[in-house]
Write a protein that holds these residues in place. Structure first.
Motif, PDB file in Angstrom:
ATOM      1  N   CYS A 106      56.460   4.937 146.922  1.00 32.66           N
ATOM      2  CA  CYS A 106      55.846   5.877 147.873  1.00 32.66           C
ATOM      3  C   CYS A 106      54.514   6.394 147.338  1.00 32.66           C
ATOM      4  O   CYS A 106      53.525   6.493 148.075  1.00 32.66           O
ATOM      5  CB  CYS A 106      56.793   7.044 148.140  1.00 32.66           C
ATOM      6  SG  CYS A 106      58.223   6.619 149.158  1.00 32.66           S
TER       7      CYS A 106
ATOM      8  N   LYS B 208      52.611   6.489 155.146  1.00 32.85           N
ATOM      9  CA  LYS B 208      52.714   6.237 156.581  1.00 32.85           C
ATOM     10  C   LYS B 208      53.601   5.031 156.892  1.00 32.85           C
ATOM     11  O   LYS B 208      54.084   4.881 158.013  1.00 32.85           O
ATOM     12  CB  LYS B 208      51.312   6.007 157.158  1.00 32.85           C
ATOM     13  CG  LYS B 208      50.412   7.242 157.057  1.00 32.85           C
ATOM     14  CD  LYS B 208      49.021   6.942 157.576  1.00 32.85           C
ATOM     15  CE  LYS B 208      48.104   8.161 157.413  1.00 32.85           C
ATOM     16  NZ  LYS B 208      46.718   7.865 157.864  1.00 32.85           N
ATOM     17  N   ARG B 209      53.812   4.196 155.890  1.00 33.20           N
ATOM     18  CA  ARG B 209      54.589   2.976 156.131  1.00 33.20           C
ATOM     19  C   ARG B 209      56.026   3.310 156.559  1.00 33.20           C
ATOM     20  O   ARG B 209      56.616   4.288 156.087  1.00 33.20           O
ATOM     21  CB  ARG B 209      54.594   2.093 154.886  1.00 33.20           C
ATOM     22  CG  ARG B 209      55.108   0.670 155.145  1.00 33.20           C
ATOM     23  CD  ARG B 209      55.119  -0.105 153.846  1.00 33.20           C
ATOM     24  NE  ARG B 209      53.785  -0.437 153.399  1.00 33.20           N
ATOM     25  CZ  ARG B 209      53.211  -1.614 153.601  1.00 33.20           C
ATOM     26  NH1 ARG B 209      53.840  -2.554 154.268  1.00 33.20           N
ATOM     27  NH2 ARG B 209      52.002  -1.843 153.153  1.00 33.20           N
ATOM     28  N   PHE B 210      56.610   2.476 157.399  1.00 35.07           N
ATOM     29  CA  PHE B 210      57.956   2.668 157.923  1.00 35.07           C
ATOM     30  C   PHE B 210      58.978   2.710 156.783  1.00 35.07           C
ATOM     31  O   PHE B 210      58.975   1.845 155.915  1.00 35.07           O
ATOM     32  CB  PHE B 210      58.272   1.515 158.898  1.00 35.07           C
ATOM     33  CG  PHE B 210      59.455   1.754 159.782  1.00 35.07           C
ATOM     34  CD1 PHE B 210      59.680   3.008 160.348  1.00 35.07           C
ATOM     35  CD2 PHE B 210      60.351   0.725 160.049  1.00 35.07           C
ATOM     36  CE1 PHE B 210      60.778   3.212 161.160  1.00 35.07           C
ATOM     37  CE2 PHE B 210      61.443   0.928 160.861  1.00 35.07           C
ATOM     38  CZ  PHE B 210      61.653   2.182 161.425  1.00 35.07           C
ATOM     39  N   ARG B 211      59.844   3.735 156.757  1.00 32.11           N
ATOM     40  CA  ARG B 211      60.747   3.969 155.632  1.00 32.11           C
ATOM     41  C   ARG B 211      61.656   2.777 155.297  1.00 32.11           C
ATOM     42  O   ARG B 211      61.843   2.460 154.114  1.00 32.11           O
ATOM     43  CB  ARG B 211      61.603   5.212 155.899  1.00 32.11           C
ATOM     44  CG  ARG B 211      62.425   5.657 154.689  1.00 32.11           C
ATOM     45  CD  ARG B 211      62.987   7.042 154.901  1.00 32.11           C
ATOM     46  NE  ARG B 211      63.711   7.503 153.726  1.00 32.11           N
ATOM     47  CZ  ARG B 211      65.022   7.393 153.576  1.00 32.11           C
ATOM     48  NH1 ARG B 211      65.746   6.823 154.538  1.00 32.11           N
ATOM     49  NH2 ARG B 211      65.619   7.830 152.484  1.00 32.11           N
ATOM     50  N   PRO B 212      62.263   2.080 156.273  1.00 27.22           N
ATOM     51  CA  PRO B 212      63.109   0.925 155.916  1.00 27.22           C
ATOM     52  C   PRO B 212      62.377  -0.140 155.099  1.00 27.22           C
ATOM     53  O   PRO B 212      62.969  -0.788 154.243  1.00 27.22           O
ATOM     54  CB  PRO B 212      63.554   0.379 157.279  1.00 27.22           C
ATOM     55  CG  PRO B 212      63.551   1.582 158.167  1.00 27.22           C
ATOM     56  CD  PRO B 212      62.371   2.395 157.714  1.00 27.22           C
ATOM     57  N   ILE B 213      61.074  -0.321 155.354  1.00 25.61           N
ATOM     58  CA  ILE B 213      60.297  -1.289 154.582  1.00 25.61           C
ATOM     59  C   ILE B 213      60.204  -0.842 153.130  1.00 25.61           C
ATOM     60  O   ILE B 213      60.348  -1.649 152.200  1.00 25.61           O
ATOM     61  CB  ILE B 213      58.885  -1.458 155.183  1.00 25.61           C
ATOM     62  CG1 ILE B 213      58.984  -2.052 156.587  1.00 25.61           C
ATOM     63  CG2 ILE B 213      58.005  -2.323 154.283  1.00 25.61           C
ATOM     64  CD1 ILE B 213      57.655  -2.154 157.307  1.00 25.61           C
TER      65      ILE B 213
END
Length: 409
Positions: free
Chosen positions: A116, A74-79
């Motif tokens: 991921c 769920k974490r934002f991809r750029p992070i």
């Protein structure tokens, strides 16, 4: 034995799916499930042709890490991309190997997938309210880095992994190295090769700060206490082999050795793979005194039944690379002498009591001389003595109880 404790997260290549994959885990699972309240299996791939094997009632299977699944953190991809960049740089410095720079696309994409996967596992553990779990990677590659990241963040209480063959020996990789070895060793509490040979190999390739984490932990098999019979006056020798049909197993050399022995032989091979057509071609040129049966992929229970009910002269392996071959442990558990090349941990199974060691480099004349000794009866083995040796060194209950007590709890 002690009380059952917390949760065990067990990352496998395929188990409990697959016909033959990680057969050696079956006996181990029986011990693990008596010592943990619950076990969650995370196979990394599934063979769609095969059914799921039976597992103990307090074990369950999660598909979160399976290749091909659409699970996303769920974490934002750029992070995640930024974390990948920094972890890649850390790997580059820590591993001290230019291969990481030359193949930066492979390593960075792999790191991204591992990050991921670690995020997915964190979400899973939090949703299930699981804390203080122990993670057990059955292999030292394939989500080992994901589990290592959980340990680094103290999401789990303990992380250990075994090492077998491809996940241990650099020579088995086209890259020339096993990826992320030093980083994984930094994060894990213990790294357990399944042979003394493998432990020595790994210690030589780790920093002094982590070499103490390397401990040998032998696999084991449950015993039937039945040895294969030898029937006086048989008209041919029965030789068995069991392995995948891949180049490093060198199964295509077996027909040449059989023919050079100059005696009537029936050869039965269990296993399937890419070199089958090559072996079938070689077999066609054998004399009528050599009968060959390529049985293909056969269930483990059927193989052991064949071992116990047949008059087998010896188990034969000409492999150029091995960890600690479970197929040989199975053979000696039935009292079958082993003739094999001295590679990897083979010499920890095959000795003067249990069989004959061949030199790794092919020398057909020398191999034939050694092989004929067991066929002609010049060298005779005490089959009950072979079983006693197996029980002393590779007995499932003893080895797996020790493994759980020393490394998991």
């Amino acid at each position: 034995m002690g009380q059952k404790g917390k949760t065990l997260l067990l990352v496998t290549a395929q188990y409990p799916f697959g016909f033959e994959s990680e057969q050696f885990l079956v006996a181990e699972m029986k011990i693990l499930c008596t010592r943990f309240e619950q076990i969650i299996l995370f196979p990394r791939r599934i063979d769609s042709k095969c059914k799921r094997r039976e597992i103990p009632p307090n074990a369950e299977v999660s598909m979160l890490l399976c290749s091909g699944t659409k699970n996303r953190p769920k974490r934002f991809r750029p992070i995640l991309l930024m974390r990948t960049f920094w972890l890649y740089l850390r790997c580059l410095i820590l591993e001290g190997n230019w291969t990481y720079l030359r193949h930066w696309k492979f390593f960075s994409s792999r790191i991204y997938r591992e990050i991921c996967a670690s995020e997915i596992l964190i979400e899973f553990l939090r949703s299930r309210r699981i804390s203080s779990a122990t993670a057990y990677n059955y292999w030292a590659f394939g989500n080992a880095l994901s589990i290592g990241l959980l340990r680094k963040k103290k999401i789990i209480a303990r992380a250990i992994c075994r090492c077998h063959g491809y996940d241990l020996y650099d020579e088995r990789w086209s890259l020339g190295i096993v990826p992320f070895r030093r980083m994984v060793s930094n994060f894990f509490d213990a790294i357990l090769p399944i042979s003394e040979f493998g432990s020595k190999y790994l210690r030589e390739r780790l920093s002094d700060a982590n070499s103490h984490k390397v401990k040998t932990s032998y696999l084991g098999i449950e015993n039937s206490s039945i040895s294969t019979p030898l029937i006086p006056g048989f008209d041919s020798h029965l030789v068995v082999s069991c392995s995948s049909l891949v180049p490093l197993k060198r199964v295509s050399l077996i027909p040449r050795l059989l023919a050079s022995a100059g005696l009537p032989i029936r050869w039965v091979h269990f296993g399937e793979g890419e070199t089958r057509a090559e072996i079938e071609s070689v077999v066609q040129g054998l004399p009528p005194s050599i009968r060959c049966e390529l049985r293909g992929q056969v269930g483990n229970s059927e193989i052991l039944r064949f071992y116990r009910e047949s008059a087998i002269t010896c188990f034969l392996s000409l492999s150029s690379s091995e960890g600690l071959p479970f197929s040989m442990i199975e053979a000696i558990s039935c009292g079958i002498p082993v003739v094999a090349c001295k590679v990897g941990g083979v010499a920890e199974i095959v000795n003067e009591k249990t069989g004959i060691l061949l030199e790794e480099q092919m020398n057909l004349e020398e191999w034939t001389i050694a092989f004929r000794k067991i066929l002609t009866g010049e060298t005779v083995f005490d089959r009950e003595g072979i079983i006693r040796f197996q029980k002393e060194r590779f007995f499932a209950e003893k080895n797996y109880e020790k493994f759980v007590n020393e490394y998991l709890l």
